[in-house]
Motif scaffolding. Structure first.
Motif, PDB file in Angstrom:
ATOM      1  N   UNK A 136       0.843  -1.206   0.000  1.00 26.15           N
ATOM      2  CA  UNK A 136       0.000   0.000   0.000  1.00 26.15           C
ATOM      3  C   UNK A 136       0.874   1.251   0.000  1.00 26.15           C
ATOM      4  N   UNK A 137       1.866   1.291   0.898  1.00 30.07           N
ATOM      5  CA  UNK A 137       2.738   2.455   1.016  1.00 30.07           C
ATOM      6  C   UNK A 137       3.553   2.670  -0.256  1.00 30.07           C
ATOM      7  N   UNK A 138       3.979   1.568  -0.868  1.00 29.62           N
ATOM      8  CA  UNK A 138       4.737   1.667  -2.113  1.00 29.62           C
ATOM      9  C   UNK A 138       3.845   2.193  -3.240  1.00 29.62           C
ATOM     10  N   UNK A 139       2.603   1.735  -3.268  1.00 30.23           N
ATOM     11  CA  UNK A 139       1.655   2.168  -4.310  1.00 30.23           C
ATOM     12  C   UNK A 139       1.405   3.678  -4.233  1.00 30.23           C
ATOM     13  N   UNK A 140       1.208   4.173  -3.007  1.00 30.51           N
ATOM     14  CA  UNK A 140       0.925   5.603  -2.837  1.00 30.51           C
ATOM     15  C   UNK A 140       2.209   6.441  -2.802  1.00 30.51           C
ATOM     16  N   UNK A 141       3.366   5.752  -2.736  1.00 30.19           N
ATOM     17  CA  UNK A 141       4.668   6.407  -2.704  1.00 30.19           C
ATOM     18  C   UNK A 141       4.715   7.500  -1.626  1.00 30.19           C
ATOM     19  N   UNK A 142       4.299   7.100  -0.422  1.00 28.49           N
ATOM     20  CA  UNK A 142       4.339   8.011   0.714  1.00 28.49           C
ATOM     21  C   UNK A 142       4.756   7.233   1.961  1.00 28.49           C
ATOM     22  N   UNK A 143       5.144   7.966   2.986  1.00 28.89           N
ATOM     23  CA  UNK A 143       5.658   7.341   4.210  1.00 28.89           C
ATOM     24  C   UNK A 143       6.745   6.320   3.866  1.00 28.89           C
ATOM     25  N   UNK A 144       7.712   6.765   3.069  1.00 29.50           N
ATOM     26  CA  UNK A 144       8.739   5.849   2.583  1.00 29.50           C
ATOM     27  C   UNK A 144       9.571   5.256   3.721  1.00 29.50           C
ATOM     28  N   UNK A 145       9.720   6.007   4.804  1.00 30.81           N
ATOM     29  CA  UNK A 145      10.459   5.485   5.955  1.00 30.81           C
ATOM     30  C   UNK A 145       9.729   4.289   6.547  1.00 30.81           C
ATOM     31  N   UNK A 146       8.406   4.454   6.698  1.00 32.00           N
ATOM     32  CA  UNK A 146       7.595   3.339   7.211  1.00 32.00           C
ATOM     33  C   UNK A 146       7.645   2.161   6.256  1.00 32.00           C
ATOM     34  N   UNK A 147       7.586   2.463   4.950  1.00 27.35           N
ATOM     35  CA  UNK A 147       7.665   1.387   3.949  1.00 27.35           C
ATOM     36  C   UNK A 147       8.967   0.606   4.081  1.00 27.35           C
ATOM     37  N   UNK A 148      10.085   1.322   4.219  1.00 25.70           N
ATOM     38  CA  UNK A 148      11.390   0.663   4.325  1.00 25.70           C
ATOM     39  C   UNK A 148      11.475  -0.199   5.587  1.00 25.70           C
ATOM     40  N   UNK A 149      10.891   0.298   6.685  1.00 23.01           N
ATOM     41  CA  UNK A 149      10.891  -0.471   7.941  1.00 23.01           C
ATOM     42  C   UNK A 149      10.096  -1.761   7.766  1.00 23.01           C
ATOM     43  N   UNK A 150       8.893  -1.637   7.187  1.00 23.39           N
ATOM     44  CA  UNK A 150       8.042  -2.813   6.970  1.00 23.39           C
ATOM     45  C   UNK A 150       8.672  -3.779   5.973  1.00 23.39           C
ATOM     46  N   UNK A 151       9.263  -3.222   4.924  1.00 23.48           N
ATOM     47  CA  UNK A 151       9.909  -4.061   3.911  1.00 23.48           C
ATOM     48  C   UNK A 151      11.086  -4.832   4.513  1.00 23.48           C
ATOM     49  N   UNK A 152      11.894  -4.138   5.308  1.00 24.58           N
ATOM     50  CA  UNK A 152      13.055  -4.766   5.939  1.00 24.58           C
ATOM     51  C   UNK A 152      12.616  -5.852   6.914  1.00 24.58           C
TER      52      UNK A 152
END
Length: 308
Positions: A136-152
Motif C-alpha cells: 500500500x505504502x509503495x503504491x501511494x509512494x508516501x511514508x517511505x520510511x515506514x515502507x522501508x521499515x516494513x519491507x526490511x
C-alpha cells in the motif's frame, strides 16, 4: 480458569471505557447520527462477510491441525477453533494457546505438538499484513520510511522462515531478552514451528482472510459520503491493526481504535463518521467473533464436560 474469567471481564470493561471515550471525543450525538446511516442490508452483508472471514481462518487452522494431528475430527476442530476466538482479546491473539490447552485436556496432545500450530497461525497473519501494508505504502509512494521499515522487517521474517541459520540466530537474540522469558524448552517449540511456517498454503489463506476483511471494511465505509480514496482508507485500517498488534494491549484496544479514527480523520472523514466506522468494523471483526467464541466454548464444554 479463574484468572482467565477475570482477565476477560477486565478487558471488556476496558473496551467499554475506550468506546465511551471515543463517543464523547467525537460528540456522541453526531456519532449516533453517523451510526444510523448504515443500511440494514449492508449490516447483513457485513455480518455475512465476517462469517466468511472466520471460515477461512478455520480452514487455515484445520489445515495446520491435520499437518501434525490426525486424531481430531472436523467437528472437534471446529469447536476448538471457535473456543479460541475468545482469546481474540489477548495481546497479539497469542492467548489462542488456549486451543492447545483444550487439545491437551481432551485429546491428550502434548503442547510441544500443538503450540507451533498457533505460532504459525499468528505469524502468517502478521507477516501477510506487513507485506500488504508495505505494498500500500509503495503504491501511494508516501511514508517511505515506514515502507522501508516494513519491507526490511518482512524480508527478515521471510529469510528466517526459509533459512534455518537466520531463524536460529533470531531465536538466540530473542532468548537473551529477559522480558520475553524464552527458555530452552520454548526454543525447541519455536524451532519446530519453522517447518510448518514454510508451508505456502497458510499464507494464501491468510492473505484471502485479510482481503475479505478489507472488503468488510469497504462495505462499512461505503455508507458514508466521502471523497477518500478507498485504498487509502484500507491502508489506514491495515496500519491501525499493525499498531494495535505491536502495542501488545489486549486486542490492540485503544491503540487500534484511536489510530484508525485519527487516520480516517486525517484523510478527510469527519470525526463522528470516522469513529462510527471504527466502532462498526471492530464489532464485526472483533466482538462478533468473541461472542461466537463463547458459544463455541459452551458447546465444547457440554460435549466434553466429563473430561473437563
Amino acid at each position: 480458569m479463574r484468572n482467565l474469567k477475570r482477565n476477560i471481564i477486565l478487558t471488556i470493561i476496558f473496551a467499554l471505557l475506550i468506546y465511551i471515550l471515543l463517543a464523547f471525543y467525537s460528540d456522541y450525538k453526531s456519532l449516533l447520527n453517523s451510526l444510523s446511516r448504515i443500511s440494514t442490508s449492508n449490516l447483513f452483508i457485513t455480518f455475512f462477510i465476517s462469517i466468511i472471514i472466520l471460515l477461512i481462518k478455520f480452514f487455515r487452522w484445520h489445515f495446520l491441525l491435520k499437518l501434525r494431528i490426525s486424531s481430531v475430527n472436523f467437528s472437534q476442530s471446529l469447536l476448538i477453533f471457535g473456543s479460541g476466538l475468545i482469546m481474540s482479546i489477548s495481546p497479539g491473539k497469542f492467548g489462542e494457546i488456549f486451543k492447545s490447552y483444550l487439545l491437551k485436556k481432551n485429546n491428550n496432545i502434548n503442547y510441544e505438538i500443538s503450540i507451533p500450530l498457533i505460532i504459525a497461525e499468528r505469524f502468517s497473519e502478521f507477516l501477510t499484513l506487513l507485506i500488504i501494508q508495505a505494498l500500500f505504502l509503495l503504491y501511494f509512494w508516501e511514508n517511505l520510511t515506514t515502507f522501508l521499515i516494513l519491507f526490511l522487517l518482512s524480508t527478515i521474517l521471510i529469510l528466517a522462515i526459509y533459512n534455518s541459520a537466520v531463524y536460529g540466530k533470531i531465536l538466540n537474540i530473542l532468548s537473551k531478552i529477559k522480558f520475553l522469558k524464552i527458555d530452552a524448552s520454548k526454543l525447541e517449540i519455536l524451532l519446530e514451528s519453522r517447518k510448518i511456517l514454510a508451508n505456502p498454503k497458510i499464507y494464501i489463506l491468510s492473505i484471502l482472510a485479510w482481503l475479505m476483511e478489507f472488503f468488510c471494511f469497504y462495505i462499512i465505509l461505503s455508507n458514508f459520503i466521502t471523497d477518500i480514496i478507498v485504498l487509502k482508507a484500507v491502508s489506514s485500517y491495515s496500519l491501525a491493526i499493525i499498531l494495535g498488534s505491536v502495542s501488545m494491549l489486549p486486542a490492540g484496544l485503544g491503540t487500534t481504535e484511536s489510530s484508525l479514527t485519527y487516520l480516517l480523520f486525517k484523510n478527510g472523514i469527519e470525526v463522528s463518521n470516522a469513529a462510527a466506522i471504527t466502532i462498526l468494523i471492530r464489532i464485526f471483526t472483533l466482538w462478533i467473533p468473541i461472542v461466537i467464541g463463547f458459544l463455541s466454548l459452551f458447546l465444547y464444554w457440554k460435549r466434553n464436560q466429563k473430561k473437563m
